[in-house]
Write a protein that holds these residues in place. Structure first.
Motif, PDB file in Angstrom:
ATOM      1  N   CYS A  38       3.189  -5.245  11.174  1.00 41.43           N
ATOM      2  CA  CYS A  38       2.550  -6.289  10.361  1.00 41.43           C
ATOM      3  C   CYS A  38       2.318  -5.801   8.929  1.00 41.43           C
ATOM      4  CB  CYS A  38       1.237  -6.709  10.994  1.00 41.43           C
ATOM      5  SG  CYS A  38       1.430  -7.499  12.627  1.00 41.43           S
ATOM      6  N   MET A  39       1.912  -4.541   8.803  1.00 49.35           N
ATOM      7  CA  MET A  39       1.699  -3.990   7.466  1.00 49.35           C
ATOM      8  C   MET A  39       3.011  -3.937   6.685  1.00 49.35           C
ATOM      9  SD  MET A  39      -1.183  -0.980   7.831  1.00 49.35           S
ATOM     10  CE  MET A  39      -0.466  -0.146   9.246  1.00 49.35           C
ATOM     11  N   LEU A  40       4.103  -3.601   7.375  1.00 46.84           N
ATOM     12  CA  LEU A  40       5.405  -3.585   6.711  1.00 46.84           C
ATOM     13  C   LEU A  40       5.788  -4.984   6.233  1.00 46.84           C
ATOM     14  CD1 LEU A  40       7.411  -1.153   9.044  1.00 46.84           C
ATOM     15  CD2 LEU A  40       6.510  -0.686   6.752  1.00 46.84           C
ATOM     16  N   VAL A  41       5.500  -6.006   7.072  1.00 48.06           N
ATOM     17  CA  VAL A  41       5.806  -7.376   6.673  1.00 48.06           C
ATOM     18  C   VAL A  41       4.994  -7.755   5.441  1.00 48.06           C
ATOM     19  CG1 VAL A  41       5.600  -9.798   7.362  1.00 48.06           C
ATOM     20  CG2 VAL A  41       6.496  -8.116   8.980  1.00 48.06           C
ATOM     21  N   MET A  42       3.698  -7.436   5.451  1.00 51.82           N
ATOM     22  CA  MET A  42       2.847  -7.773   4.317  1.00 51.82           C
ATOM     23  C   MET A  42       3.291  -7.054   3.051  1.00 51.82           C
ATOM     24  SD  MET A  42       0.472 -10.024   4.895  1.00 51.82           S
ATOM     25  CE  MET A  42      -0.699  -9.646   3.598  1.00 51.82           C
ATOM     26  N   SER A  60      -3.645  -2.299   3.560  1.00 48.69           N
ATOM     27  CA  SER A  60      -2.874  -1.413   4.443  1.00 48.69           C
ATOM     28  C   SER A  60      -3.627  -0.124   4.729  1.00 48.69           C
ATOM     29  CB  SER A  60      -1.512  -1.092   3.810  1.00 48.69           C
ATOM     30  OG  SER A  60      -0.761  -2.270   3.616  1.00 48.69           O
ATOM     31  N   VAL A  61      -4.288   0.416   3.702  1.00 49.14           N
ATOM     32  CA  VAL A  61      -5.071   1.639   3.900  1.00 49.14           C
ATOM     33  C   VAL A  61      -6.221   1.399   4.870  1.00 49.14           C
ATOM     34  CG1 VAL A  61      -6.597   3.297   2.766  1.00 49.14           C
ATOM     35  CG2 VAL A  61      -4.444   2.626   1.669  1.00 49.14           C
ATOM     36  N   LEU A  62      -6.916   0.271   4.706  1.00 50.02           N
ATOM     37  CA  LEU A  62      -8.026  -0.052   5.609  1.00 50.02           C
ATOM     38  C   LEU A  62      -7.536  -0.231   7.046  1.00 50.02           C
ATOM     39  CD1 LEU A  62     -10.071  -2.550   3.397  1.00 50.02           C
ATOM     40  CD2 LEU A  62     -10.631  -0.169   3.942  1.00 50.02           C
ATOM     41  N   LEU A 114      -0.134 -15.913  11.007  1.00 51.78           N
ATOM     42  CA  LEU A 114      -0.487 -16.645  12.235  1.00 51.78           C
ATOM     43  C   LEU A 114       0.143 -16.026  13.492  1.00 51.78           C
ATOM     44  CD1 LEU A 114      -0.378 -20.337  10.951  1.00 51.78           C
ATOM     45  CD2 LEU A 114      -2.293 -18.719  11.033  1.00 51.78           C
ATOM     46  N   PRO A 115       1.434 -15.638  13.458  1.00 53.21           N
ATOM     47  CA  PRO A 115       1.970 -14.944  14.640  1.00 53.21           C
ATOM     48  C   PRO A 115       1.226 -13.647  14.938  1.00 53.21           C
ATOM     49  CG  PRO A 115       3.755 -15.708  13.235  1.00 53.21           C
ATOM     50  CD  PRO A 115       2.488 -15.888  12.458  1.00 53.21           C
TER      51      PRO A 115
END
Length: 386
Positions: A38-42, A60-62, A114-115
């Motif tokens: 998810c972080m990679l997508v963001m 991402s750090v958090l 949402l996913p």
């Protein structure tokens, strides 16, 4: 082989060698991998210019910090002091908070979050109770309600109220669906646990019926034979002194004829209770059939066995059947034989049975040891009546 050993050592260090801990850390690792994806997508959204990079990097750090804290808490064993050592609820609460924040910073691409919410709820289906999931539902509605409010308040470029309403509807649908599925899964698990408990009780009942006499609760003949074969097979490794005794209630037919079969049943129950209370915990008493019983005395020298059987005879003579009415009393005749290593159980029982017949012929209410050697020829009789 060296590579495999190195891999095994590394996984043992990361996941520990404790099976329960390995399972917890493996599930936490799977959740971490999904969060990293998810972080990679963001970050991909940010690099594509759809949203600002700095907020995404901070986010991402958090998220990464939370993953490390969860791993350390489980890996160190600290989480085992909690009701749920897997920390399922704290992980879901933190992940949903991160997801709600991601919704506010994703800009026009906020629909990709949402996913992620659905994936987070998936972990709660099997790890949370219905009550906990209802709490997650309320928490999720509050968290994403706040996120939707923040987005609406900022009036970002390209903000479409209709799209936000659609997002809000999907968030509610996802949260409600997750809660419903959790409720159904929990109901199914409770049903399975109840079935397992009922099956365990049924198996215990079947085992009891297969091994116990229904009237006295003692082992039945078939199970006693199995115990005898197993126990007597050990007499030669190392040699052990084992005595088998046959016990028969004297004049039992007269009790049934004069007082009825109900009184006879109570006499059998009383006899079983009295003998069980008179022998040692290591001794085994079984109902052989009718008014006949078999007693297995393990690691018992002949003299000690004779004293124990005399104690049983005396206790039975002094007992009265419970709730059987006045005038009901009985005695017991006992025949015993010392088992010879290598001798079949049936052969030892035959010798004990001959001793029992000798006790009956000698006047009943006595203990007779099977004559086979000088040591076995002793007879203990009841004191003559006054």
């Amino acid at each position: 082989m060296d590579a495999r050993r190195a891999w095994q050592q590394w996984t043992d260090w990361v996941l520990t060698t404790d099976p329960a801990q390995r399972l917890r850390l493996s599930m936490a690792g799977l959740a971490a991998l999904l969060m990293v994806a998810c972080m990679l997508v963001m970050n991909g959204v940010a690099w594509a210019g759809l949203t600002a990079r700095t907020p995404v990097l901070v986010w991402s750090v958090l998220c990464s910090t939370g993953l490390v804290v969860v791993y350390v808490a489980i890996r160190s064993g600290w989480s085992q002091r909690c009701a749920d050592p897997s920390l399922t609820l704290p992980q879901i609460v933190y992940a949903m908070a991160c997801n709600a924040v991601a919704y506010t910073i994703a800009g026009p691409a906020r629909g990709v979050t949402l996913p992620i919410l659905a994936v987070i709820l998936m972990f709660g289906i099997f790890g949370l109770s219905t009550r906990q999931m209802l709490g997650v539902l309320v928490y999720g509605l509050v968290a994403f309600g706040t996120a939707l409010g923040v987005v609406a308040w900022r009036h970002e470029a390209g903000h479409e109220p209709a799209l936000e309403i659609a997002h809000a509807a999907m968030i509610v649908v996802v949260l409600l669906s997750g809660t419903f599925l959790t409720t159904r899964v929990q109901a199914t698990r409770q049903h399975l646990r109840r079935q397992k408990h009922e099956l365990t009780l049924a198996l215990e009942q079947i085992l009891r019926l297969a091994t116990r006499d229904a009237l006295t609760g003692l082992f039945n003949r078939r199970h006693m034979l199995e115990l005898l074969e197993r126990e007597l097979g050990r007499t030669a490794r190392p040699p052990r002194s084992i005595v088998l005794a046959q016990l028969d209630i004297d004049h039992f037919k007269a009790i049934n004829d004069q007082h009825g079969h109900a009184a006879g049943d109570k006499a059998l129950q009383t006899f079983a209770d009295v003998v069980s209370a008179s022998v040692r915990q290591s001794d085994v008493l079984a109902r052989w059939g009718g008014e006949e019983f078999v007693l297995l005395l393990c690691d018992t020298p002949l003299g000690e066995a004779q004293q124990l059987l005399e104690r049983v005879r005396t206790a039975v003579a002094q007992a009265a059947p419970r709730d059987a009415g006045d005038g009901v009393a009985f005695t017991v005749s006992i025949g015993a034989a010392v088992h010879t290593p290598g001798e079949a159980a049936e052969r030892t029982l035959e010798r004990a049975d001959r001793a029992l017949y000798a006790a009956k012929a000698a006047g009943r209410n006595r203990v007779v040891l099977c004559p086979g050697s000088a040591a076995e020829s002793a007879t203990t009789a009841a004191p003559p009546p006054a």
